[in-house]
Write a protein that holds these residues in place. Structure first.
Motif, PDB file in Angstrom:
ATOM      1  N   LEU A  23       0.836  -1.199   0.000  1.00 60.91           N
ATOM      2  CA  LEU A  23       0.000   0.000   0.000  1.00 60.91           C
ATOM      3  C   LEU A  23       0.871   1.249   0.000  1.00 60.91           C
ATOM      4  O   LEU A  23       1.949   1.266   0.587  1.00 60.91           O
ATOM      5  N   VAL A  24       0.388   2.284  -0.631  1.00 61.92           N
ATOM      6  CA  VAL A  24       1.122   3.538  -0.736  1.00 61.92           C
ATOM      7  C   VAL A  24       0.343   4.606   0.023  1.00 61.92           C
ATOM      8  O   VAL A  24      -0.862   4.767  -0.189  1.00 61.92           O
ATOM      9  N   PRO A  25       1.007   5.369   0.936  1.00 62.89           N
ATOM     10  CA  PRO A  25       0.281   6.430   1.637  1.00 62.89           C
ATOM     11  C   PRO A  25      -0.118   7.536   0.662  1.00 62.89           C
ATOM     12  O   PRO A  25       0.554   7.781  -0.333  1.00 62.89           O
ATOM     13  N   VAL A  26      -1.210   8.213   0.956  1.00 62.26           N
ATOM     14  CA  VAL A  26      -1.693   9.292   0.101  1.00 62.26           C
ATOM     15  C   VAL A  26      -1.659  10.597   0.863  1.00 62.26           C
ATOM     16  O   VAL A  26      -1.718  10.619   2.087  1.00 62.26           O
ATOM     17  N   GLY A  53      -4.854  12.301   3.244  1.00 60.85           N
ATOM     18  CA  GLY A  53      -5.260  11.778   4.531  1.00 60.85           C
ATOM     19  C   GLY A  53      -6.191  10.588   4.468  1.00 60.85           C
ATOM     20  O   GLY A  53      -6.662  10.116   5.501  1.00 60.85           O
ATOM     21  N   GLY A  54      -6.460  10.079   3.307  1.00 55.22           N
ATOM     22  CA  GLY A  54      -7.365   8.940   3.179  1.00 55.22           C
ATOM     23  C   GLY A  54      -6.648   7.624   3.416  1.00 55.22           C
ATOM     24  O   GLY A  54      -5.510   7.580   3.876  1.00 55.22           O
ATOM     25  N   ALA A  55      -7.321   6.571   3.119  1.00 54.15           N
ATOM     26  CA  ALA A  55      -6.753   5.225   3.277  1.00 54.15           C
ATOM     27  C   ALA A  55      -5.628   5.018   2.271  1.00 54.15           C
ATOM     28  O   ALA A  55      -5.662   5.576   1.166  1.00 54.15           O
ATOM     29  N   PRO A  56      -4.618   4.228   2.645  1.00 53.54           N
ATOM     30  CA  PRO A  56      -3.525   3.962   1.713  1.00 53.54           C
ATOM     31  C   PRO A  56      -4.034   3.316   0.423  1.00 53.54           C
ATOM     32  O   PRO A  56      -4.986   2.551   0.436  1.00 53.54           O
ATOM     33  N   PHE A  57      -3.359   3.648  -0.661  1.00 57.67           N
ATOM     34  CA  PHE A  57      -3.734   3.183  -1.991  1.00 57.67           C
ATOM     35  C   PHE A  57      -3.022   1.868  -2.271  1.00 57.67           C
ATOM     36  O   PHE A  57      -1.811   1.758  -2.066  1.00 57.67           O
ATOM     37  N   PRO A  58      -3.727   0.831  -2.732  1.00 58.97           N
ATOM     38  CA  PRO A  58      -3.059  -0.441  -3.027  1.00 58.97           C
ATOM     39  C   PRO A  58      -2.159  -0.311  -4.263  1.00 58.97           C
ATOM     40  O   PRO A  58      -2.602   0.095  -5.317  1.00 58.97           O
ATOM     41  N   MET A  59      -0.887  -0.629  -4.076  1.00 55.62           N
ATOM     42  CA  MET A  59       0.059  -0.509  -5.170  1.00 55.62           C
ATOM     43  C   MET A  59       0.143  -1.799  -5.970  1.00 55.62           C
ATOM     44  O   MET A  59       0.425  -1.781  -7.145  1.00 55.62           O
ATOM     45  N   PHE A  60      -0.070  -2.921  -5.318  1.00 52.82           N
ATOM     46  CA  PHE A  60       0.068  -4.205  -5.983  1.00 52.82           C
ATOM     47  C   PHE A  60      -1.262  -4.938  -5.927  1.00 52.82           C
ATOM     48  O   PHE A  60      -1.985  -4.888  -4.948  1.00 52.82           O
ATOM     49  N   ALA A  61      -1.574  -5.648  -6.968  1.00 54.76           N
ATOM     50  CA  ALA A  61      -2.836  -6.367  -7.030  1.00 54.76           C
ATOM     51  C   ALA A  61      -2.735  -7.761  -6.426  1.00 54.76           C
ATOM     52  O   ALA A  61      -3.744  -8.389  -6.170  1.00 54.76           O
TER      53      ALA A  61
END
Length: 152
Positions: free
Chosen positions: A132-135, A138-146
């Motif tokens: 996961l990548v922080p954004v 301030g929202g939830a971390p973004f999934p970087m890998f599927a």
């Protein structure tokens, strides 16, 4: 501040200096000493490396032997020639490239590449969440890998 004396310079020249040449020799020693401080560092006169004195004397003697920077002179047709081999240094006190390199090494300056870690001011390290990548918003971390099993 001069890293060499007038008497030491006279010992490197094969003629006796007249009054004008003595004045020019003193300024040549001063110029060469200033250049050595610029390319190397500002050593105290008593603790300067011996090689610094050698380079100052060589540069001042080189200038005294050929103050105008001539590369060719003929008496019959009065031909004089200058060269761009030393560029802006022709006709002045100068150090060769090798002398400059050695002065830099004596001063502890080594040319080359270096890297330094850089971070933005006021940033905080985020806890690493695998995949996961922080954004910024301030929202939830973004999934970087599927893939659940790993990033690759």
């Amino acid at each position: 501040m001069a890293y060499a004396t007038l008497d030491e310079l006279k010992g490197r020249l094969d003629w006796d200096l007249d009054d004008d040449e003595l004045r020019i020799a003193v300024t040549a020693l001063d110029d060469a000493s200033e250049l050595s401080a610029m390319y190397g560092r500002d050593w105290p006169e008593a603790t300067a490396p011996r090689l610094v004195k050698t380079f100052v004397l060589k540069a001042a003697a080189r200038y005294m032997r050929n103050p105008n920077g001539y590369t060719q002179s003929r008496a019959g047709d009065e031909t004089l020639a200058w060269s761009d081999a030393h560029g802006r240094d022709a006709g002045s006190v100068y150090f060769t490239r090798e002398e400059i390199r050695l002065l830099e090494e004596l001063a502890g300056r080594k040319p080359g590449l270096a890297s330094a870690p850089i971070s933005a001011w006021g940033t905080k390290a985020h806890p690493r969440i695998e995949g996961l990548v922080p954004v910024d918003y301030g929202g939830a971390p973004f999934p970087m890998f599927a893939d659940d099993r790993g990033p690759w």
